[in-house]
Design a protein around this motif. Structure first.
Motif, PDB file in Angstrom:
ATOM      1  N   ARG A  36      -7.823  13.618  10.381  1.00  0.00           N
ATOM      2  CA  ARG A  36      -9.123  12.937  10.193  1.00  0.00           C
ATOM      3  C   ARG A  36      -9.026  11.485   9.954  1.00  0.00           C
ATOM      4  O   ARG A  36      -9.945  11.020  10.352  1.00  0.00           O
ATOM      5  CB  ARG A  36      -9.481  13.586   8.452  1.00  0.00           C
ATOM      6  N   GLU A  37      -7.902  10.752   9.622  1.00  0.00           N
ATOM      7  CA  GLU A  37      -7.816   9.313   9.794  1.00  0.00           C
ATOM      8  C   GLU A  37      -7.433   8.788  11.134  1.00  0.00           C
ATOM      9  O   GLU A  37      -7.155   7.598  11.308  1.00  0.00           O
ATOM     10  CB  GLU A  37      -6.878   8.868   8.746  1.00  0.00           C
ATOM     11  N   ALA A  38      -6.949   9.752  11.810  1.00  0.00           N
ATOM     12  CA  ALA A  38      -6.614   9.278  13.093  1.00  0.00           C
ATOM     13  C   ALA A  38      -5.108   8.640  13.332  1.00  0.00           C
ATOM     14  O   ALA A  38      -5.095   7.595  13.955  1.00  0.00           O
ATOM     15  CB  ALA A  38      -7.552   8.658  14.200  1.00  0.00           C
ATOM     16  N   VAL A  39      -4.380   9.092  12.308  1.00  0.00           N
ATOM     17  CA  VAL A  39      -3.062   8.408  12.296  1.00  0.00           C
ATOM     18  C   VAL A  39      -2.053   9.294  12.756  1.00  0.00           C
ATOM     19  O   VAL A  39      -1.878  10.401  12.244  1.00  0.00           O
ATOM     20  CB  VAL A  39      -2.842   7.940  10.773  1.00  0.00           C
ATOM     21  N   PRO A  40      -1.285   8.957  13.848  1.00  0.00           N
ATOM     22  CA  PRO A  40      -0.479  10.011  14.301  1.00  0.00           C
ATOM     23  C   PRO A  40       0.590  10.550  13.294  1.00  0.00           C
ATOM     24  O   PRO A  40       1.122   9.798  12.749  1.00  0.00           O
ATOM     25  CB  PRO A  40       0.224   9.480  15.446  1.00  0.00           C
ATOM     26  N   LEU A  41       0.974  11.952  13.508  1.00  0.00           N
ATOM     27  CA  LEU A  41       1.940  12.681  12.447  1.00  0.00           C
ATOM     28  C   LEU A  41       3.152  12.857  13.164  1.00  0.00           C
ATOM     29  O   LEU A  41       3.086  13.674  14.399  1.00  0.00           O
ATOM     30  CB  LEU A  41       1.244  13.764  11.660  1.00  0.00           C
ATOM     31  N   GLU A  42       4.316  12.638  12.794  1.00  0.00           N
ATOM     32  CA  GLU A  42       5.618  13.110  13.359  1.00  0.00           C
ATOM     33  C   GLU A  42       6.192  13.983  12.270  1.00  0.00           C
ATOM     34  O   GLU A  42       6.341  13.539  11.349  1.00  0.00           O
ATOM     35  CB  GLU A  42       6.477  11.933  13.719  1.00  0.00           C
ATOM     36  N   PRO A  43       6.175  15.109  12.364  1.00  0.00           N
ATOM     37  CA  PRO A  43       6.688  15.969  11.239  1.00  0.00           C
ATOM     38  C   PRO A  43       7.800  15.783  10.704  1.00  0.00           C
ATOM     39  O   PRO A  43       8.898  15.531  11.485  1.00  0.00           O
ATOM     40  CB  PRO A  43       6.521  17.493  11.888  1.00  0.00           C
ATOM     41  N   ALA A  44       8.193  15.905   9.535  1.00  0.00           N
ATOM     42  CA  ALA A  44       9.361  15.927   8.765  1.00  0.00           C
ATOM     43  C   ALA A  44      10.069  16.955   9.094  1.00  0.00           C
ATOM     44  O   ALA A  44       9.537  18.099   9.775  1.00  0.00           O
ATOM     45  CB  ALA A  44       9.310  15.626   7.302  1.00  0.00           C
ATOM     46  N   PHE A  45      11.499  17.330   8.579  1.00  0.00           N
ATOM     47  CA  PHE A  45      12.190  18.505   8.989  1.00  0.00           C
ATOM     48  C   PHE A  45      11.572  19.667   8.515  1.00  0.00           C
ATOM     49  O   PHE A  45      11.790  20.790   9.001  1.00  0.00           O
ATOM     50  CB  PHE A  45      13.579  18.416   8.264  1.00  0.00           C
ATOM     51  N   MET A  46      10.795  19.905   7.506  1.00  0.00           N
ATOM     52  CA  MET A  46      10.147  21.117   6.807  1.00  0.00           C
ATOM     53  C   MET A  46       9.002  20.676   6.120  1.00  0.00           C
ATOM     54  O   MET A  46       9.030  19.652   5.398  1.00  0.00           O
ATOM     55  CB  MET A  46      11.284  21.770   6.059  1.00  0.00           C
ATOM     56  N   PRO A  47       7.759  21.671   6.298  1.00  0.00           N
ATOM     57  CA  PRO A  47       6.889  21.343   4.976  1.00  0.00           C
ATOM     58  C   PRO A  47       7.338  21.557   3.650  1.00  0.00           C
ATOM     59  O   PRO A  47       8.217  21.993   3.406  1.00  0.00           O
ATOM     60  CB  PRO A  47       5.665  22.665   5.576  1.00  0.00           C
ATOM     61  N   VAL A  48       6.766  20.698   2.900  1.00  0.00           N
ATOM     62  CA  VAL A  48       7.254  20.542   1.588  1.00  0.00           C
ATOM     63  C   VAL A  48       7.111  21.555   0.564  1.00  0.00           C
ATOM     64  O   VAL A  48       7.993  22.029  -0.075  1.00  0.00           O
ATOM     65  CB  VAL A  48       6.852  19.090   1.007  1.00  0.00           C
ATOM     66  N   ARG A  49       6.135  22.507   1.049  1.00  0.00           N
ATOM     67  CA  ARG A  49       5.972  23.670   0.170  1.00  0.00           C
ATOM     68  C   ARG A  49       6.986  24.609   0.259  1.00  0.00           C
ATOM     69  O   ARG A  49       7.451  25.371  -0.429  1.00  0.00           O
ATOM     70  CB  ARG A  49       4.575  24.107   0.087  1.00  0.00           C
ATOM     71  N   GLN A  50       7.343  24.680   1.541  1.00  0.00           N
ATOM     72  CA  GLN A  50       8.379  25.667   2.209  1.00  0.00           C
ATOM     73  C   GLN A  50       9.837  25.219   1.550  1.00  0.00           C
ATOM     74  O   GLN A  50      10.543  26.045   1.145  1.00  0.00           O
ATOM     75  CB  GLN A  50       8.306  25.615   3.855  1.00  0.00           C
ATOM     76  N   TRP A  51       9.975  23.949   1.557  1.00  0.00           N
ATOM     77  CA  TRP A  51      11.355  23.296   1.075  1.00  0.00           C
ATOM     78  C   TRP A  51      11.283  23.720  -0.332  1.00  0.00           C
ATOM     79  O   TRP A  51      12.325  24.212  -0.891  1.00  0.00           O
ATOM     80  CB  TRP A  51      11.423  21.922   1.272  1.00  0.00           C
ATOM     81  N   ILE A  52      10.338  23.478  -1.074  1.00  0.00           N
ATOM     82  CA  ILE A  52      10.423  23.881  -2.703  1.00  0.00           C
ATOM     83  C   ILE A  52      10.769  25.172  -2.949  1.00  0.00           C
ATOM     84  O   ILE A  52      11.485  25.494  -3.717  1.00  0.00           O
ATOM     85  CB  ILE A  52       8.954  23.394  -3.370  1.00  0.00           C
ATOM     86  N   GLU A  53      10.049  25.988  -2.221  1.00  0.00           N
ATOM     87  CA  GLU A  53      10.117  27.585  -2.409  1.00  0.00           C
ATOM     88  C   GLU A  53      11.387  28.015  -1.883  1.00  0.00           C
ATOM     89  O   GLU A  53      12.166  28.968  -2.730  1.00  0.00           O
ATOM     90  CB  GLU A  53       9.233  28.415  -1.362  1.00  0.00           C
ATOM     91  N   GLN A  54      12.240  27.357  -0.807  1.00  0.00           N
ATOM     92  CA  GLN A  54      13.771  27.699  -0.505  1.00  0.00           C
ATOM     93  C   GLN A  54      14.392  27.056  -1.302  1.00  0.00           C
ATOM     94  O   GLN A  54      15.458  27.856  -1.771  1.00  0.00           O
ATOM     95  CB  GLN A  54      13.759  27.178   0.994  1.00  0.00           C
ATOM     96  N   ALA A  55      14.069  26.073  -1.982  1.00  0.00           N
ATOM     97  CA  ALA A  55      15.183  25.317  -2.904  1.00  0.00           C
ATOM     98  C   ALA A  55      15.165  26.304  -4.030  1.00  0.00           C
ATOM     99  O   ALA A  55      16.240  26.517  -4.796  1.00  0.00           O
ATOM    100  CB  ALA A  55      14.674  24.106  -3.242  1.00  0.00           C
TER     101      ALA A  55
END
Length: 408
Positions: free
Chosen positions: A47-66
């Motif tokens: 929405r803000e037109a700032v390019p996204l370079e993804p981190a190693f994993m979505p944070v909700r997925q990381w929380i669940e895996q942790a």
């Protein structure tokens, strides 16, 4: 100039970097953000037109895996550091600087990327408690409660450095050795640097200079929001007296028994209507009465200016947004820096703090009465006029000056 803004955490970590990215773009700097690719962050950056370079994993997925793994912090850090290093290193291609926030292992990875590439690095905190100082104690880490015999703040910060080393040192140093960087004895101070940035408002969170570091308080990095409120929400607001907003952001509120019901009943007891912010706790209506309305992610800047009070978890971003809007606050602090923001709201007289992290029947009544009192609203209006909105601009100009200064 090309700058990578790196973080790993919740919306409170990501949104300020978007604000900084826009401020950098406005002065001709190419800015991109490395952040978890959760749907809400993808939508925000798009929405803000700032390019996204993804981190190693979505944070909700990381929380669940942790949670499922049962691993402790050192083992989780050993997984995150190299994975984040690879993600950040790829995103930093061609960059002149990295600004990092978020979880410590992610910041440590960003620091190592900057060292390997020989580029400028800045760490930013959103709360003074994160930055070493003799004027306040550090926050505690799980398994590293402050020893009762340690009461001096400097001694507690020395203990904090030991805790950081015990929790994260092996993960950070093992990875640094694998990429031919020297290992560290004081992991915390190396990652945080001697010149940290404090991206918080000086009225809400005053900073006292210290010889321990050369911290710079830029002011909060606030993302301007001009989005209209949804038609249904507008209709609800127009249909009666200003309601109380209740939302706990990225807090799942698992320890609380039916937090939506508890909050709604407390607000109704004050004769007020309720707007529920769904958030990560997935707050939902408890009945079909017309005095309650539920919303997802909305323009808080517009909404908070039209409510009687804001009940929230005490995140830095929500506290600042409510303070800027002149909305009295009830803070139900959960973790990390949230008790600090609760105490500041109380000290400034712009609201009240709930006693403890778990709201129960009746426990919200007293802080709600304080927040809804006429003198609290008057004080909140007065403080709102003092909150700065140019922190991201100041930080952008500071970054450009520091990078250019190193080139000379």
């Amino acid at each position: 100039m090309r700058v990578l803004l790196s973080t790993y955490g919740s919306r409170g970590d990501v949104q300020p970097l978007v604000a900084l990215g826009l401020a950098l773009q406005a002065i001709g700097v190419e800015a991109l953000v490395s952040a978890p690719a959760d749907a809400e962050f993808v939508e925000l950056l798009g929405r803000e037109a700032v390019p996204l370079e993804p981190a190693f994993m979505p944070v909700r997925q990381w929380i669940e895996q942790a949670k499922q793994s049962g691993l402790r912090l050192p083992q989780l850090a050993a997984k995150m550091v190299p994975a984040q290093f690879d993600a950040i290193a790829a995103a930093a291609e061609g960059c002149d600087a990295i600004v990092a926030t978020g979880l410590f292992p992610s910041v440590a990875a960003a620091r190592s990327v900057a060292e390997k590439r020989g580029i400028h690095f800045s760490w930013a905190a959103f709360c003074p408690l994160m930055v070493p100082s003799p004027h306040h104690p550090p926050m505690e880490y799980p398994g590293w409660s402050h020893p009762p015999e340690l009461t001096d703040n400097l001694a507690l910060w020395a203990f904090n450095a030991q805790a950081k080393k015990a929790l994260f040192g092996e993960a950070v140093n093992t990875h640094r050795a694998s990429i031919a960087l020297p290992t560290l004895d004081n992991v915390r101070d190396h990652v945080f640097t001697h010149r940290p940035w404090l991206a918080s408002d000086p009225v809400l969170s005053p900073w006292q200079p210290t010889d321990l570091n050369d911290a710079v308080q830029t002011g909060a990095w606030i993302l301007p929001d001009s989005r209209p409120l949804p038609a249904g929400l507008e209709a609800f607001l127009a249909s009666g007296e200003p309601p109380v907003y209740v939302g706990f952001g990225s807090m799942a509120m698992h320890a609380a028994e039916d937090p939506a019901r508890t909050a709604i009943e407390a607000v109704r007891a004050q004769g007020r209507r309720v707007i529920l912010g769904r958030g990560w706790a997935n707050l939902a209506l408890i009945d079909d009465q017309e005095d309650c309305f539920v919303v997802g992610e909305v323009n808080q800047q517009a909404l908070f200016a039209r409510v009687a009070a804001v009940m929230h978890h005490g995140g830095a971003g929500t506290t600042t947004a409510a303070a800027r809007a002149g909305a009295p606050q009830v803070v139900v602090p959960q973790v990390a820096d949230q008790p600090y923001w609760a105490s500041r709201v109380t000290e400034l007289g712009i609201g009240a703090a709930h006693d403890g992290s778990i709201p129960r029947a009746g426990s919200l009544l007293a802080p709600l009465r304080t927040a809804l009192a006429a003198d609290t609203r008057e004080r909140a209006f007065a403080v709102a006029k003092t909150i700065r909105s140019d922190g991201a601009v100041i930080a952008a100009e500071l970054l450009v000056a520091e990078v250019r200064g190193k080139r000379q």
